[in-house]
Motif scaffolding. Structure first.
Motif, PDB file in Angstrom:
ATOM      1  N   ALA A 114      45.022  39.438  33.602  1.00 17.69           N
ATOM      2  CA  ALA A 114      43.835  38.866  32.969  1.00 17.69           C
ATOM      3  C   ALA A 114      42.778  39.952  32.744  1.00 17.69           C
ATOM      4  N   LEU A 115      42.651  40.846  33.723  1.00 17.04           N
ATOM      5  CA  LEU A 115      41.688  41.937  33.577  1.00 17.04           C
ATOM      6  C   LEU A 115      42.080  42.851  32.429  1.00 17.04           C
ATOM      7  N   GLU A 116      43.367  43.132  32.358  1.00 18.58           N
ATOM      8  CA  GLU A 116      43.856  44.017  31.311  1.00 18.58           C
ATOM      9  C   GLU A 116      43.541  43.470  29.922  1.00 18.58           C
ATOM     10  N   LYS A 117      43.638  42.148  29.816  1.00 15.58           N
ATOM     11  CA  LYS A 117      43.334  41.527  28.520  1.00 15.58           C
ATOM     12  C   LYS A 117      41.888  41.777  28.137  1.00 15.58           C
ATOM     13  N   LYS A 118      41.042  41.859  29.174  1.00 16.85           N
ATOM     14  CA  LYS A 118      39.631  42.135  28.911  1.00 16.85           C
ATOM     15  C   LYS A 118      39.366  43.631  28.838  1.00 16.85           C
ATOM     16  N   GLY A 119      40.447  44.398  28.856  1.00 18.28           N
ATOM     17  CA  GLY A 119      40.293  45.849  28.764  1.00 18.28           C
ATOM     18  C   GLY A 119      39.847  46.498  30.060  1.00 18.28           C
ATOM     19  N   LYS A 120      39.945  45.751  31.162  1.00 20.11           N
ATOM     20  CA  LYS A 120      39.535  46.337  32.452  1.00 20.11           C
ATOM     21  C   LYS A 120      40.752  46.648  33.299  1.00 20.11           C
ATOM     22  N   LYS A 121      40.547  47.436  34.315  1.00 21.79           N
ATOM     23  CA  LYS A 121      41.608  47.768  35.240  1.00 21.79           C
ATOM     24  C   LYS A 121      41.202  47.373  36.633  1.00 21.79           C
ATOM     25  N   LYS A 122      42.216  47.185  37.478  1.00 24.19           N
ATOM     26  CA  LYS A 122      41.963  46.828  38.862  1.00 24.19           C
ATOM     27  C   LYS A 122      41.091  47.899  39.526  1.00 24.19           C
ATOM     28  N   SER A 123      41.367  49.160  39.144  1.00 19.68           N
ATOM     29  CA  SER A 123      40.653  50.251  39.795  1.00 19.68           C
ATOM     30  C   SER A 123      39.189  50.323  39.360  1.00 19.68           C
ATOM     31  N   ASP A 124      38.835  49.603  38.287  1.00 16.78           N
ATOM     32  CA  ASP A 124      37.432  49.575  37.866  1.00 16.78           C
ATOM     33  C   ASP A 124      36.585  48.758  38.837  1.00 16.78           C
ATOM     34  N   LEU A 125      37.263  47.849  39.540  1.00 19.72           N
ATOM     35  CA  LEU A 125      36.523  46.939  40.421  1.00 19.72           C
ATOM     36  C   LEU A 125      36.637  47.398  41.862  1.00 19.72           C
ATOM     37  N   GLU A 128      36.330  44.008  46.979  1.00 21.50           N
ATOM     38  CA  GLU A 128      35.697  42.706  47.238  1.00 21.50           C
ATOM     39  C   GLU A 128      35.668  41.870  45.975  1.00 21.50           C
ATOM     40  N   THR A 129      35.312  42.544  44.892  1.00 18.28           N
ATOM     41  CA  THR A 129      35.227  41.826  43.621  1.00 18.28           C
ATOM     42  C   THR A 129      36.602  41.340  43.194  1.00 18.28           C
ATOM     43  N   PHE A 130      37.582  42.229  43.354  1.00 12.78           N
ATOM     44  CA  PHE A 130      38.942  41.850  42.979  1.00 12.78           C
ATOM     45  C   PHE A 130      39.396  40.645  43.798  1.00 12.78           C
ATOM     46  N   ARG A 131      39.096  40.683  45.082  1.00  9.23           N
ATOM     47  CA  ARG A 131      39.476  39.552  45.944  1.00  9.23           C
ATOM     48  C   ARG A 131      38.735  38.281  45.531  1.00  9.23           C
ATOM     49  N   ARG A 132      37.489  38.439  45.099  1.00  5.83           N
ATOM     50  CA  ARG A 132      36.724  37.265  44.689  1.00  5.83           C
ATOM     51  C   ARG A 132      37.389  36.604  43.476  1.00  5.83           C
ATOM     52  N   ILE A 133      37.839  37.445  42.557  1.00  9.27           N
ATOM     53  CA  ILE A 133      38.484  36.896  41.358  1.00  9.27           C
ATOM     54  C   ILE A 133      39.802  36.213  41.741  1.00  9.27           C
ATOM     55  N   GLU A 551      36.033  33.799  60.788  1.00 12.64           N
ATOM     56  CA  GLU A 551      35.702  32.373  60.870  1.00 12.64           C
ATOM     57  C   GLU A 551      34.335  32.114  60.204  1.00 12.64           C
ATOM     58  N   ARG A 552      33.407  33.038  60.399  1.00 16.91           N
ATOM     59  CA  ARG A 552      32.062  32.870  59.821  1.00 16.91           C
ATOM     60  C   ARG A 552      32.014  33.314  58.360  1.00 16.91           C
ATOM     61  N   GLU A 553      32.725  34.412  58.051  1.00 21.53           N
ATOM     62  CA  GLU A 553      32.500  35.040  56.739  1.00 21.53           C
ATOM     63  C   GLU A 553      33.751  35.112  55.867  1.00 21.53           C
ATOM     64  N   SER A 554      34.861  34.614  56.374  1.00 19.09           N
ATOM     65  CA  SER A 554      36.158  34.733  55.715  1.00 19.09           C
ATOM     66  C   SER A 554      36.724  36.137  55.877  1.00 19.09           C
ATOM     67  N   GLY A 555      37.967  36.292  55.518  1.00 23.29           N
ATOM     68  CA  GLY A 555      38.644  37.578  55.662  1.00 23.29           C
ATOM     69  C   GLY A 555      38.046  38.664  54.779  1.00 23.29           C
ATOM     70  N   ASP A 556      37.185  38.273  53.859  1.00 22.19           N
ATOM     71  CA  ASP A 556      36.503  39.270  53.037  1.00 22.19           C
ATOM     72  C   ASP A 556      35.709  40.234  53.896  1.00 22.19           C
TER      73      ASP A 556
END
Length: 976
Positions: A114-125, A128-133, A551-556
RNA sequence: CGCGGUGUAGUCCAACGGCAAGACGCUCGACUGAUAAUCGAGAAACGCAGGUUCAACUCCUGCCGCCGCGACCA
């Protein structure tokens, strides 16, 4: 009271009348009913009704929260729903908490695309952001799946399912990892994975694509070090070599062994003053290929098992190469994972057999090599760095890139005289999907859960990907995960029973569980490394500290906090006293996630309990969830987390082929629901035996729809003839019923018993068969057809009519209840149209009970009567074909019999005209064994009201077109 | 290739080692008071080859077909 004016005859006939429509219109009516249940809060009502009842827990295996549900997913959930609902109606409190598997590679892959379709790469993020998506993607997918599951009529805790990505679940996952550490089962070792040397990253199989590639194919001599006389006396004193074949010469420096098949026959043959060992079947092809004698002289033949644990010397290095036996060895060629494809290809090319039956084994460079190497206690040796270059310790080739080294090694071997033959070999070879370069198999550091021993050191020392652990090949060792698992599975009830064999087989053969993944979207392995001395810390106390943060903040939290922030304050390295730490970057295998579910869910919800009564999944889960859950259950409580494990088959198309969207043979649940309702899919699930593979197609579903209509119409007939029936006022006691009504009740009792037993045994197809057979044969073709006359033409309150209605009510009631778990919508609709319902929904009612009466005499008598009826129907058909009669009521039946048959017919003489649906019966004594049947045209005229023929039509002045029975009935009606 | 499963009319499926059942569909017919129903009659099947047995769809062996698992898929 007699009226002056005659009644309108048509109106005096009691025709069926009900709000239960013939047309189901399920596509519209199902959503409306779901809405109604939602308003009622049906799931909550059922929970309340079940309070205090014994519990029955089906624990849901979480489907993967990625794509929309397919037919197989639908079947899986419906089968679970059938278990939960049937146990509920048996009187259990059976809560159902569905779950979703949220972490894992497919979601990462999806997000990357999906990122690639938007012209982005995993390494651009940042991670944390990648996990959020990823989290958002999983959330969307599970919402959509939840909607679909609810639409299928699956009842459960949909407002609060368990998610493997919830804070609590992620914390519990980390805690379970600590538990494995506590038990001494976790160690760090090495294992080969696909590795792209350009991108310098591990690759999943899904990230590998196969292209044609040309490799050197080499035959190499490994001198036997052990005494050849041990193999065969004929070899005493000879210079013996084992010949291996490989297409990856660069893995030869990492060779630590040679694998042979224990059951294949091997031959030692002479060439000059040397002796070569290869598989007997391949002697000639090897000789031909390598330009040896055309008819080599074989000195000895022996099974591969003779070679077990003998030693060769490496072809050029001063090192031992161990001979091992393994079932993975084939006669096609090398069995390195890289070349597994070659094997099948080579076997097809019968003209150019490759290989020697002696497999070059480099445990650091191949999957099978790794497994067998582990078994024989070999080092997982991988002298190749991240960039694909040989490490300095590799003599002659240090620093060389492996693919460049191929030719150098071939030349080197040729000079040394250890190379027998080489050629260019074109084959399919794995390539990186991103950079399109060929990939290698390379051992990398990984976390394992040991199957066979408790490790004294929590974390095994590991340098440069080497495994220093001892590996025992003794499954009976007490206290090991494997031995406990093997013991536990014997206590589990496997349905079908072969499940235990499959599980045992799987457990015996499986290597240690590699639980680390070089990925992002999952639960981090909660391990720290000292920045100074690289000491790894896998300390249960520390992990629990981290889990509390999850438990408080999630595995993030693992990504948003520094190591220092995650560790208890002032935590110091036990080795060097330093306080600076780095975090492990790997995550846990998602199978570890889902394996934790019994602990994270069953032990944490008030209404549930550990262990579960039932797990129910497809056969793919033996190695998957059944297995990972078992591992976790043993780690946590030394016990399997399930008492019963039910396996279902796969969904196939009409030709028995697997359903694939790409193949175009997939049946989409959504489409079926739109066309003919969820009820069709539910009924399909029970229409055949789910223990085997299930076939689905438009045509098969059409059959199911036909079956549905038959059931619906049968119920509708019962309901229609209950119009105006007040159970309290009109019910007839069994003793006062007509005999055929008592017969119908006995049949109902019998089918109820059968159905309850089938539900008990989870044999839902037998539920369906029993009910369907009952509806079509017992009811529709027999009972209903026979009682129509009584229901329609007798006075409404006539006791004989009430007798039939009393039975119809019980039938309708039982059908609704017994179909309740399957046809959740229709059963509820039937229920609403019954005059005696007590609960607001069928789903709050219980199954009917069956009594133990056998009714043997009754059944025997009526079986005989129905057998005669079959003969009569055949005779009537003949008369019909001969244009003698049309309707059977146009017939008069003359029966002749003797002995028992005559006595039986005489006993039921009054009922025979109804049983056979003819107007007149003449019964007499006749010689011969069977019953003689003669059809003639009925006497008299057709009665306008009941359509029977009678000589007495016209006797009444008030109703001149009516027969004597109807005259009496009309008199009764007039009195009412 | 291993491990496991499976193979019965066009379809879904059943049968303690003892006449291969039922249903859908199909063909033909009846009825028009379950009516976009209902009722009846009919044609139609054990993947292949051995073995055990008085007797095999059933048990055993082999072969063939199909399915699943054997992956950092889930």
């Amino acid at each position: 009271m007699s009226t002056e004016t005659p009644l309108d005859l048509k109106k005096t006939v009691n025709l069926p009348k009900t709000a239960f429509s013939q047309k189901a219109n399920l596509a519209q009516s199902e959503p409306a009913r779901l809405e109604k249940w939602s308003r009622l809060d049906l799931y909550r009502l059922i929970r309340r009704a079940g309070e205090g009842r014994p519990k029955f827990i089906l624990h849901d295996g979480p489907p993967y929260a990625n794509a929309d549900i397919h037919f197989g997913t639908a079947m899986n959930k419906i089968l679970k729903d059938l278990v939960v609902r049937s146990r509920t109606m048996m009187g259990y409190d059976s809560p159902y908490v569905p779950g979703y598997d949220c972490h894992g590679l497919p979601i990462e892959t999806h997000v990357e695309k999906a990122l690639e379709k938007k012209g982005k790469k995993k390494s651009d993020l940042n991670l944390e952001t990648f996990r959020r998506i990823c989290r958002e993607h999983a959330e969307n997918a599970l919402k959509s799946q939840t909607r679909d599951f609810k639409r299928l009529g699956i009842l459960g805790e949909w407002d609060d399912p368990y998610l493997t990505m919830s804070n609590h679940y992620e914390a519990e996952t980390a805690r379970m990892f600590a538990r494995f550490v506590e038990r001494g089962w976790v160690y760090k070792g090495a294992r080969p994975v696909y590795w792209c040397i350009k991108d310098q990253t591990a690759l999943a199989e899904a990230e590998v694509e196969y292209h044609q590639h040309t490799s050197p194919s080499v035959y190499v001599k490994f001198p036997l070090q052990s005494d050849p006389a041990a193999i065969d006396p004929a070899l005493a004193g000879r210079k013996v070599f084992v010949l291996i074949w490989t297409t990856t010469p660069w893995t030869l420096p990492a060779n630590l062994g040679i694998a042979v098949h224990p059951d294949f026959e091997y031959s030692a043959f002479e060439y000059g003053d040397e002796v070569y060992i290869v598989a007997s079947e391949l002697v000639e092809s090897v000789a031909a290929k390598c330009g040896l004698d055309a008819a080599p002289k074989v000195l000895a033949r022996f099974p591969g098992s003779k070679l077990d644990r003998l030693e060769c010397r490496h072809a050029w290095l001063d090192r031992t190469s161990l001979l091992m036996v393994g079932e993975h060895v084939t006669l096609g060629g090398e069995a390195d994972a890289e070349t597994e494809l070659d094997v099948s290809e080579a076997q097809k090319k019968s003209d150019s057999k490759a290989g020697t039956g002696c497999v070059h084994t480099a445990p650091g460079h191949g999957h099978d090599d790794f497994v067998i190497g582990k078994r024989y206690g070999l080092e997982i040796y991988c002298p190749v760095d991240n960039a694909g270059r040989f490490t300095p310790e590799v003599e002659h080739f240090a620093g060389q890139r492996v693919f460049d080294a191929n030719d150098l090694i071939v030349e080197f071997m040729r000079e040394r005289g250890v190379l027998l033959f080489s050629e260019r070999y074109e084959h399919r070879y794995p390539h990186c999907w991103r950079c399109k370069n060929p990939v290698i198999f390379r051992a990398t550091p990984q976390w394992f859960i040991a199957m066979d021993q408790a490790h004294r050191d929590l974390v095994e020392k590991d340098e440069d990907g080497r495994d220093r652990t001892n590996f025992t090949d003794n499954p009976s060792e007490t206290g090991s995960l494997r031995s406990a698992a093997l013991e536990q599975i014997e206590r589990v009830n496997w349905i079908p029973a072969w499940g235990v064999d499959r599980m045992r087989n799987m457990l015996k053969g499986r290597p240690d569980w590699c639980v680390s993944r070089q990925r992002v979207w999952g639960v981090s392995i909660p391990v720290f490394y000292c920045a100074k001395c690289t000491e790894a810390v896998a300390d249960p106390a520390v992990i629990h500290h981290v889990a509390d943060i999850f438990e408080r903040e999630s595995g993030d939290a693992w990504y948003t906090h520094s190591a220092q922030e995650l560790l208890p304050e002032g935590y110091t390295c036990k080795g060097c006293g330093a306080q600076e730490w780095t975090k492990e970057s790997d995550i846990l295998d998602v199978w570890f996630d889902s394996g934790v579910s019994s602990i994270a869910v069953l032990e944490n919800r008030e209404e549930l309990r550990w262990p579960a009564d039932v797990y129910l999944e497809g056969g793919d889960q033996f190695r998957g969830w059944f297995n990972s859950s078992l591992m976790v259950g043993i780690a946590a409580h030394d016990r399997a987390p399930y008492n019963t494990v039910i396996t279902h088959g796969w969904t196939l198309d009409a030709q028995g082929r697997a359903m694939h969207k790409s193949a175009g043979n997939a049946v989409e649940p959504e489409k079926v629901i739109k066309q003919s309702g969820a009820e069709t899919i539910r009924l399909w699930c029970v229409s055949s035996n789910y223990f085997d593979d299930m076939r689905g197609s438009d045509e098969i579903l059409q059959r199911v729809t036909d079956g549905y209509r038959k059931l619906r119409n049968t119920a509708r007939f019962a309901l229609g003839n209950l119009d105006g029936f007040d159970p309290a006022r009109d019910s007839v006691p069994v003793e006062e019923m007509e005999e055929i009504d008592r017969w119908a009740l006995a049949e109902l009792n019998r089918v109820t018993k059968e159905v309850l037993a089938a539900y008990e045994a989870y044999e839902f197809h037998n539920v369906y068969r029993a009910l369907y057979n009952f509806a079509t044969v017992t009811l529709s073709a027999r009972y209903f057809d026979i009682i129509k006359d009584r229901l329609y033409t007798f006075a409404p309150r006539n006791k004989a009519r009430r007798s039939a209605q009393t039975v119809l009510l019980q039938i309708g009631d039982a059908l609704a209840r017994l179909l309740g778990p399957i046809l959740v919508f229709t059963a509820d609709e039937i229920w609403e149209n019954l005059p005696n319902r007590t609960e607001p929904s069928i789903h709050l009612a219980l199954f009917p009970t069956a009594n133990d009466e056998r009714h043997e005499a009754l059944f025997a008598e009526w079986d005989r009567l129905f057998a005669i009826r079959d003969d009569v129907l055949r005779a009537l058909e003949e008369a019909r074909v001969a244009k003698q009669i049309g309707s059977s009521l146009e017939a008069k039946l003359t029966l002749g019999a003797s002995g028992d048959a005559l006595a039986l017919l005489q006993k039921h003489q009054k009922d025979l005209r109804y049983l056979f649906i003819v107007s007149q019966i003449e019964l007499g004594e006749a010689k011969g064994a069977g019953v003689s049947i003669t059809i003639s045209v009925a006497d008299g005229k057709k009665c306008e009201r009941c359509w029977n023929y009678s000589k007495r039509v016209g006797e009444s002045d008030v109703y001149p077109t009516v027969c004597e029975r109807c005259v009496a009935a009309l008199a009764e009606i007039e009195q009412e």
